[in-house]
Scaffold this active site. Structure first.
Site, PDB file in Angstrom:
ATOM      1  N   LYS A  13      -0.922  45.931  78.579  1.00  0.00           N
ATOM      2  CA  LYS A  13      -0.996  44.984  79.695  1.00  0.00           C
ATOM      3  C   LYS A  13      -1.492  43.622  79.249  1.00  0.00           C
ATOM      4  O   LYS A  13      -0.957  42.591  79.669  1.00  0.00           O
ATOM      5  CB  LYS A  13      -1.911  45.529  80.793  1.00  0.00           C
ATOM      6  CG  LYS A  13      -1.436  46.798  81.457  1.00  0.00           C
ATOM      7  CD  LYS A  13      -2.287  47.166  82.651  1.00  0.00           C
ATOM      8  CE  LYS A  13      -3.748  47.388  82.281  1.00  0.00           C
ATOM      9  NZ  LYS A  13      -3.927  48.533  81.359  1.00  0.00           N
ATOM     10  N   ARG A  88      -7.534  48.670  90.398  1.00  0.00           N
ATOM     11  CA  ARG A  88      -7.437  49.944  89.695  1.00  0.00           C
ATOM     12  C   ARG A  88      -7.595  51.142  90.620  1.00  0.00           C
ATOM     13  O   ARG A  88      -7.397  52.272  90.201  1.00  0.00           O
ATOM     14  CB  ARG A  88      -8.504  50.015  88.597  1.00  0.00           C
ATOM     15  CG  ARG A  88      -8.223  49.096  87.430  1.00  0.00           C
ATOM     16  CD  ARG A  88      -9.192  49.341  86.305  1.00  0.00           C
ATOM     17  NE  ARG A  88      -8.888  48.515  85.147  1.00  0.00           N
ATOM     18  CZ  ARG A  88      -9.570  48.549  84.004  1.00  0.00           C
ATOM     19  NH1 ARG A  88     -10.591  49.378  83.891  1.00  0.00           N
ATOM     20  NH2 ARG A  88      -9.237  47.770  82.997  1.00  0.00           N
ATOM     21  N   ARG A 122      -7.478  50.738  67.521  1.00  0.00           N
ATOM     22  CA  ARG A 122      -7.579  49.321  67.872  1.00  0.00           C
ATOM     23  C   ARG A 122      -8.821  48.699  67.239  1.00  0.00           C
ATOM     24  O   ARG A 122      -9.883  49.306  67.185  1.00  0.00           O
ATOM     25  CB  ARG A 122      -7.625  49.155  69.395  1.00  0.00           C
ATOM     26  CG  ARG A 122      -7.647  47.715  69.858  1.00  0.00           C
ATOM     27  CD  ARG A 122      -7.305  47.594  71.323  1.00  0.00           C
ATOM     28  NE  ARG A 122      -8.234  48.288  72.202  1.00  0.00           N
ATOM     29  CZ  ARG A 122      -8.127  48.270  73.537  1.00  0.00           C
ATOM     30  NH1 ARG A 122      -7.126  47.632  74.108  1.00  0.00           N
ATOM     31  NH2 ARG A 122      -9.011  48.917  74.277  1.00  0.00           N
ATOM     32  N   ARG A 152     -14.460  48.444  69.456  1.00  0.00           N
ATOM     33  CA  ARG A 152     -15.130  48.375  70.743  1.00  0.00           C
ATOM     34  C   ARG A 152     -15.753  49.721  71.071  1.00  0.00           C
ATOM     35  O   ARG A 152     -15.210  50.775  70.736  1.00  0.00           O
ATOM     36  CB  ARG A 152     -14.134  47.995  71.852  1.00  0.00           C
ATOM     37  CG  ARG A 152     -13.928  46.509  71.944  1.00  0.00           C
ATOM     38  CD  ARG A 152     -12.842  46.085  72.903  1.00  0.00           C
ATOM     39  NE  ARG A 152     -12.638  46.972  74.049  1.00  0.00           N
ATOM     40  CZ  ARG A 152     -11.671  46.763  74.959  1.00  0.00           C
ATOM     41  NH1 ARG A 152     -10.845  45.741  74.813  1.00  0.00           N
ATOM     42  NH2 ARG A 152     -11.516  47.576  75.963  1.00  0.00           N
ATOM     43  N   ARG A 163     -11.473  57.582  79.727  1.00  0.00           N
ATOM     44  CA  ARG A 163     -10.764  56.469  80.367  1.00  0.00           C
ATOM     45  C   ARG A 163      -9.413  56.922  80.905  1.00  0.00           C
ATOM     46  O   ARG A 163      -9.007  56.541  82.008  1.00  0.00           O
ATOM     47  CB  ARG A 163     -10.574  55.321  79.373  1.00  0.00           C
ATOM     48  CG  ARG A 163     -11.860  54.592  79.020  1.00  0.00           C
ATOM     49  CD  ARG A 163     -11.636  53.612  77.890  1.00  0.00           C
ATOM     50  NE  ARG A 163     -10.798  52.487  78.290  1.00  0.00           N
ATOM     51  CZ  ARG A 163     -10.265  51.624  77.436  1.00  0.00           C
ATOM     52  NH1 ARG A 163     -10.471  51.766  76.132  1.00  0.00           N
ATOM     53  NH2 ARG A 163      -9.540  50.616  77.870  1.00  0.00           N
TER      54      ARG A 163
END
Length: 206
Positions: A13, A88, A122, A152, A163
């Site tokens: 996104k 969300r 990532r 992260r 998540r």
């Protein structure tokens, strides 16, 4: 044009939002970026949001709605915007409908079997904000500015799994909500960045 981007964590996104924002000439509004900025600055909103983000949980609606409403009042949103990471949940979507009319909702649909690999691989740059994947990196330095890349806290296996669980439980119902409104546009996310972008533009123009 007022557009919302939907998609699971790791669906791309953020990348598509940057491309679409430039093409549509509207600001890219990322709730994630806003929260991370507040976390870096140690603001009250940032400190409260950090407690949830570090656990892979959604930030409570009251906090998210507060920053979104304030952002949409800015002058650069007068001719449209691109919302990335909001809404969300159904309550958020219903609250947003009372603030502004949305023209289109793009859902980047991607197989969740590939999302864990994307997210756990990532790497992010704390200096310039760039995001990369280990499969495309030669070393641990940011290709753009040379800073040491970091992982992260919400990109570890346990948090990523949580998540995706939260996404499936709370965010997936939004697809049906916007489909019923006739504003949902589904784009295949199992493609290259360029092809996903092209698909988004075709849907928006169609």
């Amino acid at each position: 044009m007022r557009v919302i981007l939907l998609g699971a964590p790791g669906a791309g996104k953020g990348t598509q939002a940057i491309l679409l924002s430039k093409e549509l000439k509207v600001p890219h509004i990322s709730t994630g970026d806003i929260f991370r900025s507040n976390i870096r600055e140690g603001t009250p909103v940032g400190l409260r949001a950090k407690e949830y983000i570090d656990k892979g949980m959604l930030v409570p609606d009251e906090l998210t709605l507060q920053i979104v409403a304030e952002r949409l009042e800015a002058s650069d949103c007068r001719d449209g915007f691109l919302l990335d990471g909001f809404p969300r949940t159904l309550p958020q979507a219903e609250a947003l409908s009372g603030i502004v009319d949305i023209d289109a909702v793009i859902n980047i649909d991607i197989d969740q079997s590939v999302l864990k690999d994307r997210l756990c691989g990532r790497r992010c740059c704390p200096k310039c904000g760039g995001t990369y994947h280990v499969n495309t990196l030669k070393d641990s330095l940011c290709p753009a500015c040379g800073a040491e890349l970091i992982i992260r806290k919400d990109d570890n296996v346990q948090t990523v799994t949580e998540r995706l669980r939260v996404y499936n439980e709370q965010t997936v119902p939004l697809i049906q909500y916007y489909e019923q409104s006739g504003k949902l546009l589904v784009v295949d996310g199992n493609q290259s960045v360029e092809d996903v972008f092209a698909g988004c533009m075709v849907k928006l123009k169609g």
